[in-house]
Design a protein around this motif. Structure first.
Motif, PDB file in Angstrom:
ATOM      1  N   MET A 166       0.821  -1.222   0.019  1.00  0.00           N
ATOM      2  CA  MET A 166      -0.143  -0.018   0.081  1.00  0.00           C
ATOM      3  C   MET A 166       1.004   1.250  -0.073  1.00  0.00           C
ATOM      4  O   MET A 166       1.904   1.351   0.605  1.00  0.00           O
ATOM      5  N   CYS A 210      -3.820   6.789  -3.360  1.00  0.00           N
ATOM      6  CA  CYS A 210      -3.614   5.676  -2.750  1.00  0.00           C
ATOM      7  C   CYS A 210      -3.526   4.530  -3.676  1.00  0.00           C
ATOM      8  O   CYS A 210      -4.341   4.566  -4.905  1.00  0.00           O
ATOM      9  N   SER A 260      -4.694  -2.607  -2.170  1.00  0.00           N
ATOM     10  CA  SER A 260      -6.192  -3.188  -2.286  1.00  0.00           C
ATOM     11  C   SER A 260      -7.064  -2.262  -1.740  1.00  0.00           C
ATOM     12  O   SER A 260      -6.830  -1.169  -1.076  1.00  0.00           O
ATOM     13  N   GLN A 261      -8.323  -2.647  -2.050  1.00  0.00           N
ATOM     14  CA  GLN A 261      -9.527  -1.688  -1.708  1.00  0.00           C
ATOM     15  C   GLN A 261      -9.744  -1.513  -0.170  1.00  0.00           C
ATOM     16  O   GLN A 261      -9.993  -0.411   0.301  1.00  0.00           O
ATOM     17  N   THR A 262      -9.293  -2.615   0.614  1.00  0.00           N
ATOM     18  CA  THR A 262      -9.334  -2.349   1.978  1.00  0.00           C
ATOM     19  C   THR A 262      -8.252  -1.575   2.410  1.00  0.00           C
ATOM     20  O   THR A 262      -8.483  -0.674   3.483  1.00  0.00           O
ATOM     21  N   GLU A 263      -7.011  -1.492   1.775  1.00  0.00           N
ATOM     22  CA  GLU A 263      -5.952  -0.474   2.296  1.00  0.00           C
ATOM     23  C   GLU A 263      -6.436   0.834   1.791  1.00  0.00           C
ATOM     24  O   GLU A 263      -6.117   1.968   2.500  1.00  0.00           O
ATOM     25  N   GLY A 281      -9.664   1.997   1.557  1.00  0.00           N
ATOM     26  CA  GLY A 281     -10.712   2.181   2.613  1.00  0.00           C
ATOM     27  C   GLY A 281      -9.812   2.753   3.876  1.00  0.00           C
ATOM     28  O   GLY A 281     -10.280   3.657   4.357  1.00  0.00           O
ATOM     29  N   ARG A 282      -8.858   2.256   4.422  1.00  0.00           N
ATOM     30  CA  ARG A 282      -8.210   2.723   5.598  1.00  0.00           C
ATOM     31  C   ARG A 282      -7.897   4.100   5.505  1.00  0.00           C
ATOM     32  O   ARG A 282      -7.723   4.906   6.260  1.00  0.00           O
ATOM     33  N   ARG A 284     -13.737  -1.441   1.275  1.00  0.00           N
ATOM     34  CA  ARG A 284     -13.047  -0.219   1.988  1.00  0.00           C
ATOM     35  C   ARG A 284     -13.778   0.143   3.183  1.00  0.00           C
ATOM     36  O   ARG A 284     -13.046   0.745   3.959  1.00  0.00           O
ATOM     37  N   ARG A 323     -14.162  -2.306   5.325  1.00  0.00           N
ATOM     38  CA  ARG A 323     -13.518  -3.083   6.177  1.00  0.00           C
ATOM     39  C   ARG A 323     -12.031  -2.550   6.685  1.00  0.00           C
ATOM     40  O   ARG A 323     -11.543  -2.490   7.698  1.00  0.00           O
ATOM     41  N   GLY A 324     -11.631  -1.665   5.731  1.00  0.00           N
ATOM     42  CA  GLY A 324     -10.561  -0.616   5.965  1.00  0.00           C
ATOM     43  C   GLY A 324     -10.823   0.091   7.072  1.00  0.00           C
ATOM     44  O   GLY A 324     -10.068   0.684   7.990  1.00  0.00           O
ATOM     45  N   ALA A 334     -10.904  -0.902  10.615  1.00  0.00           N
ATOM     46  CA  ALA A 334      -9.697  -1.102  11.356  1.00  0.00           C
ATOM     47  C   ALA A 334      -9.322   0.248  11.831  1.00  0.00           C
ATOM     48  O   ALA A 334      -8.782   0.406  12.966  1.00  0.00           O
TER      49      ALA A 334
END
Length: 389
Positions: free
Chosen positions: A1, A23, A26-29, A31-32, A71, A73-74, A77
């Motif tokens: 990321m 950014c 990943s989509q989760t990263e 989103g974080r 996202r 889920r990010g 976190a």
């Protein structure tokens, strides 16, 4: 990321400070990173949720918009909560409500000197805080002591591992946008749809489906063409929280349409039909005939006048990017024509669907004579850093 945030325009002493967040990952990263920015800039925190509604929203996103679900889920976190929790909503990365006036024009490739499809967009909005805006819409008066709700916009450039790169512009909500373009050359812009009948927005909270500002980003995440976007919208649940919006959608081939929802939930698609397509703040499906437009009143923020001007100027055989910018400047909201509303054109964007770029200048304040002052025009690319042409 990898991520990078820079100040792209404005600053101390100006009406707004524009941030550009890039950014990759990943989509989760992604989103974080966006949740961290929303927490730092807007003091975002998850909203308490009705468990059944929160569970239904999460399931809907997982089935219909997995990029957004990832996202979220990010964001979980960052907030330090279980991503499967039904106690909170993990999107709506803002501290402020949304909405806009605005003018948008799409010129297909055959109608531009560049030979590429161009979208010209004025984003018109209020200079007040959220509290003062709601008081204004309710006919009340309050002392305006908090920052203007449009003073901290973001340009978001995302290059995910598993989907199209996008460049988005948002006033205040980092998991939605007001306009943007993806690497396929699909672009979307939103506008208030019914200037005479907007009323006070309902503070009903998140619902199942797409909110007003999530809809453009959903299309940019999931579609490559205007035809794919038509099918996606017809099959997708949507809600507007009391302020009806409509959307101009266009792709690099020249295919374009306006998406509207009318009374009783009836959905309308107004196609460009190989011509320039203009839209301001009245419903096109009710007012198709330029000669039959009503006259403006104190509530319409010049929607009919702006529409007439856009139509007249874009009926020419070919329009350059320079002429499109001049056309947008001719219909912008200034101190001279704001009709006693505390509103301005806060930015002007030209989205080039052939080059996948968005070029924007931002409102910084008024000069002593009342003339608006803007930043240099900045150019952003789907997947690339900011440049100044």
């Amino acid at each position: 990321m990898s991520e990078n945030e820079v100040v792209a325009g404005g600053g101390d002493g100006d009406f707004m400070t524009v941030r550009h967040l890039t950014c990759r990952g990943s989509q989760t990263e992604i989103g974080r990173a966006q949740a961290e920015a929303a927490m730092a800039t807007y003091a975002w925190k998850p909203l308490p949720a009705e468990p059944l509604r929160a569970r239904a929203r999460r399931i809907w996103f997982e089935r219909n918009w997995p990029q957004h679900a990832a996202r979220m889920r990010g964001a979980a976190a960052v907030a330090g909560v279980d991503p499967g929790s039904d106690a909170v909503f993990l999107d709506g990365l803002t501290g402020l409500p949304d909405g806009s006036a605005c003018s948008v024009t799409f010129c297909p490739p055959a109608f531009t000197e560049e030979g590429r499809g161009l979208i010209g967009r004025n984003y018109d909005f209020f200079l007040t805080s959220a509290e003062a805006l709601f008081a204004l819409m309710s006919g009340e008066q309050v002392e305006d002591t908090t920052p203007p709700m449009a003073s901290l916009p973001y340009v978001l450039t995302s290059v995910p591992d598993d989907g199209p790169a996008t460049t988005l512009l948002t006033m205040n909500e980092l998991d939605g946008c007001m306009e943007g373009v993806n690497e396929h050359g699909l672009a979307v812009a939103l506008l208030i749809a019914d200037a005479e009948n907007t009323g006070t927005p309902e503070l009903a909270g998140p619902q199942v489906g797409l909110s007003s500002t999530q809809l453009p980003r959903f299309l940019l995440d999931t579609c490559a063409t205007a035809e794919e976007a038509r099918l996606a919208l017809l099959g997708t649940k949507q809600y507007d929280l009391g302020t009806p919006l409509h959307y101009l959608v266009a792709d690099a081939s020249g295919d374009a349409f306006v998406w509207e929802r009318g009374r009783g939930g009836v959905e309308h698609i107004i196609d460009a039909n190989d011509a320039a397509l203009c839209v301001t703040n009245h419903l096109l499906h009710r007012h198709r005939d330029l000669a039959q437009l009503p006259e403006d009143n104190a509530e319409t923020m010049l929607t009919y006048q702006r529409y007439r001007t856009l139509r007249e100027r874009t009926d020419r055989a070919r329009l350059s990017g320079t002429a499109l910018r001049e056309t947008l400047d001719a219909v912008r909201i200034t101190a001279a024509n704001a009709q006693d509303y505390p509103a301005r054109t806060l930015w002007r964007s030209v989205l080039d669907l052939g080059s996948r770029t968005m070029s924007t200048h931002f409102y910084l304040g008024d000069d002593p004579d009342g003339a608006p002052r803007y930043s240099e025009e900045l150019s952003f690319s789907a997947g690339a850093a900011v440049t100044v042409p």
